[in-house]
Design a protein around this motif. Sequence first.
Motif, mmCIF file in Angstrom:
data_model
loop_
_atom_site.group_PDB
_atom_site.id
_atom_site.type_symbol
_atom_site.label_atom_id
_atom_site.label_comp_id
_atom_site.label_asym_id
_atom_site.label_seq_id
_atom_site.Cartn_x
_atom_site.Cartn_y
_atom_site.Cartn_z
ATOM 1 N N ALA A 216 27.178 61.653 15.039
ATOM 2 C CA ALA A 216 28.517 61.267 14.561
ATOM 3 C C ALA A 216 28.577 61.401 13.039
ATOM 4 O O ALA A 216 29.590 61.848 12.480
ATOM 5 N N GLY A 217 27.481 61.039 12.385
ATOM 6 C CA GLY A 217 27.402 61.216 10.935
ATOM 7 C C GLY A 217 27.477 62.677 10.541
ATOM 8 O O GLY A 217 28.159 63.039 9.564
ATOM 9 N N VAL A 218 26.807 63.533 11.297
ATOM 10 C CA VAL A 218 26.860 64.978 11.042
ATOM 11 C C VAL A 218 28.294 65.489 11.170
ATOM 12 O O VAL A 218 28.770 66.288 10.356
ATOM 13 N N SER A 219 29.003 65.011 12.198
ATOM 14 C CA SER A 219 30.378 65.483 12.412
ATOM 15 C C SER A 219 31.281 65.093 11.241
ATOM 16 O O SER A 219 32.182 65.837 10.875
ATOM 17 N N LEU A 220 31.010 63.941 10.623
ATOM 18 C CA LEU A 220 31.798 63.539 9.457
ATOM 19 C C LEU A 220 31.533 64.462 8.265
ATOM 20 O O LEU A 220 32.447 64.812 7.525
ATOM 21 N N VAL A 221 30.277 64.850 8.103
ATOM 22 C CA VAL A 221 29.930 65.762 7.002
ATOM 23 C C VAL A 221 30.584 67.124 7.222
ATOM 24 O O VAL A 221 31.170 67.718 6.316
ATOM 25 N N LEU B 54 28.016 81.716 6.058
ATOM 26 C CA LEU B 54 29.334 81.713 6.688
ATOM 27 C C LEU B 54 30.148 80.475 6.306
ATOM 28 O O LEU B 54 31.371 80.537 6.205
ATOM 29 N N ALA B 55 29.450 79.359 6.081
ATOM 30 C CA ALA B 55 30.140 78.117 5.745
ATOM 31 C C ALA B 55 30.635 78.090 4.311
ATOM 32 O O ALA B 55 31.467 77.242 3.960
ATOM 33 N N GLY B 56 30.133 78.983 3.464
ATOM 34 C CA GLY B 56 30.588 79.052 2.083
ATOM 35 C C GLY B 56 29.921 78.039 1.174
ATOM 36 O O GLY B 56 28.820 77.550 1.478
ATOM 37 N N PRO B 57 30.563 77.671 0.075
ATOM 38 C CA PRO B 57 29.951 76.772 -0.924
ATOM 39 C C PRO B 57 29.489 75.438 -0.361
ATOM 40 O O PRO B 57 28.527 74.854 -0.845
ATOM 41 N N GLU B 58 30.194 74.922 0.666
ATOM 42 C CA GLU B 58 29.819 73.625 1.227
ATOM 43 C C GLU B 58 28.778 73.746 2.331
ATOM 44 O O GLU B 58 28.405 72.747 2.952
ATOM 45 N N GLY B 59 28.293 74.958 2.578
ATOM 46 C CA GLY B 59 27.275 75.158 3.606
ATOM 47 C C GLY B 59 25.988 74.416 3.306
ATOM 48 O O GLY B 59 25.272 73.997 4.224
ATOM 49 N N ALA B 60 25.676 74.240 2.023
ATOM 50 C CA ALA B 60 24.451 73.524 1.638
ATOM 51 C C ALA B 60 24.482 72.079 2.128
ATOM 52 O O ALA B 60 23.468 71.546 2.595
ATOM 53 N N LEU B 61 25.657 71.433 2.029
ATOM 54 C CA LEU B 61 25.791 70.045 2.476
ATOM 55 C C LEU B 61 25.577 69.945 3.985
ATOM 56 O O LEU B 61 24.858 69.071 4.473
ATOM 57 N N THR B 62 26.210 70.848 4.715
ATOM 58 C CA THR B 62 26.084 70.843 6.179
ATOM 59 C C THR B 62 24.660 71.111 6.608
ATOM 60 O O THR B 62 24.114 70.417 7.477
ATOM 61 N N ALA B 63 24.026 72.121 6.001
ATOM 62 C CA ALA B 63 22.659 72.484 6.377
ATOM 63 C C ALA B 63 21.698 71.333 6.114
ATOM 64 O O ALA B 63 20.836 71.015 6.949
ATOM 65 N N SER B 64 21.850 70.675 4.969
ATOM 66 C CA SER B 64 20.911 69.603 4.621
ATOM 67 C C SER B 64 21.030 68.419 5.568
ATOM 68 O O SER B 64 20.018 67.832 5.972
ATOM 69 N N ILE B 65 22.252 68.048 5.934
ATOM 70 C CA ILE B 65 22.416 66.896 6.816
ATOM 71 C C ILE B 65 21.915 67.216 8.218
ATOM 72 O O ILE B 65 21.402 66.343 8.930
ATOM 73 N N MET B 66 22.036 68.469 8.633
ATOM 74 C CA MET B 66 21.511 68.840 9.951
ATOM 75 C C MET B 66 19.987 68.824 9.969
ATOM 76 O O MET B 66 19.369 68.579 11.007
ATOM 77 N N MET C 125 25.382 57.405 7.569
ATOM 78 C CA MET C 125 25.240 57.077 8.994
ATOM 79 C C MET C 125 24.022 57.748 9.599
ATOM 80 O O MET C 125 23.232 57.122 10.316
ATOM 81 N N THR C 126 23.846 59.038 9.289
ATOM 82 C CA THR C 126 22.707 59.779 9.836
ATOM 83 C C THR C 126 21.397 59.201 9.326
ATOM 84 O O THR C 126 20.435 59.036 10.087
ATOM 85 N N GLY C 127 21.361 58.873 8.039
ATOM 86 C CA GLY C 127 20.146 58.302 7.466
ATOM 87 C C GLY C 127 19.809 56.947 8.057
ATOM 88 O O GLY C 127 18.652 56.672 8.395
ATOM 89 N N LEU C 128 20.811 56.079 8.206
ATOM 90 C CA LEU C 128 20.579 54.755 8.783
ATOM 91 C C LEU C 128 20.142 54.855 10.238
ATOM 92 O O LEU C 128 19.283 54.081 10.688
ATOM 93 N N ALA C 129 20.712 55.812 10.976
ATOM 94 C CA ALA C 129 20.309 55.998 12.374
ATOM 95 C C ALA C 129 18.831 56.362 12.454
ATOM 96 O O ALA C 129 18.093 55.851 13.309
#
Length: 324
Positions: free
Chosen positions: A150-155, A105-117, A301-305
């Motif tokens: 917060a890092g996830v929300s930026l992604v 549903l997220a399209g081409p950028e869904g991979a970025l969102t899924a990985s950070i989550m 941010m997510t990684g450092l947290a």
Amino acid sequence: MQANTTNAPVATQNAYGKGVMFCVAATVLMGIMFPVMTDALTHVDPFTFTSLRYLIAGTFFLALLIAKEGKGAWRADGESLALAWLLGSVGFCGFGSFVFLGQQLAGPEGALTASIMMATQPMMGLLLNSLVRKTLPPVVTLLFILMSFAGVSLVVTKGDIVAALHEPQHYSANALILVGALCWVIYTFSAAHFKRWSALKYTTLTLWLGLTTIVGLNGVLVALHVVPMPSAAEVWAIAPHLLYMGPIAGFVAILFWNMGNRILTPLNGVLFMDVLPVTTFVLSSLTGVVPARAQIAGASMTGLALIFNNLYLRRRARRLAAAR
């Protein structure tokens, strides 16, 4: 005695090195998984792909289990098969269906969102553990959890929250991915209940029991015409993706992850979850989906947290041990 004393540090160092290699290899293989799925989901629905993927991975796990523990490994040994079915359904069916449907549903950028989550799963585990034990995490940990999300929300928003609020598809896609990630946390968290089973047996039996839910759900959706029956041409089109997602991401990556965590312990192994989104971001860039600066900042941010919270919990554990 002297020889044993001399060799002990070397043996420990070698084991630690193997653990690091296993965890790095596992997270790199998992990180590649999401860009691979970006293309696969243009050919078939996530439910059909999940069924095929885990049938392949399950065959490899079953062969390894029989080779290592014998044919009697199928016995319950006093553990609840009903609970194993439920957890297998939540872990494999829930993760595969929700995450990949959200990615589609997220399209081409869904991979970025899924990985950070996926990198927020250790934080989710902390929250789940606190909920089960009815105790709040330390205040510092709560702050790191907020920093992680917060890092996830930026992604997810690329730094433009106002624009994201006006795109309803963001809510459904990201919520599905988040629920899928939580399903895997619950599955991993619950492994401790099966004390009589090895990690390999827990994975294999829950996977095969969960496959009844995966295939059953897939069959119902096809029968109701919610998803189409894939044609021979579509199955052939995803053959290369299945070759990666089944034997490699579905079997080798999970096997390496379990072996690495057994050597390093989960407290150390969990740090390597940071490698997963880095791998996805790099591979996505090579395929033309270049992350925005805000997305790179959010991933950092997510990684450092995750890293800072791990260091804090270690120091806290040492202080508590010293106080006792």
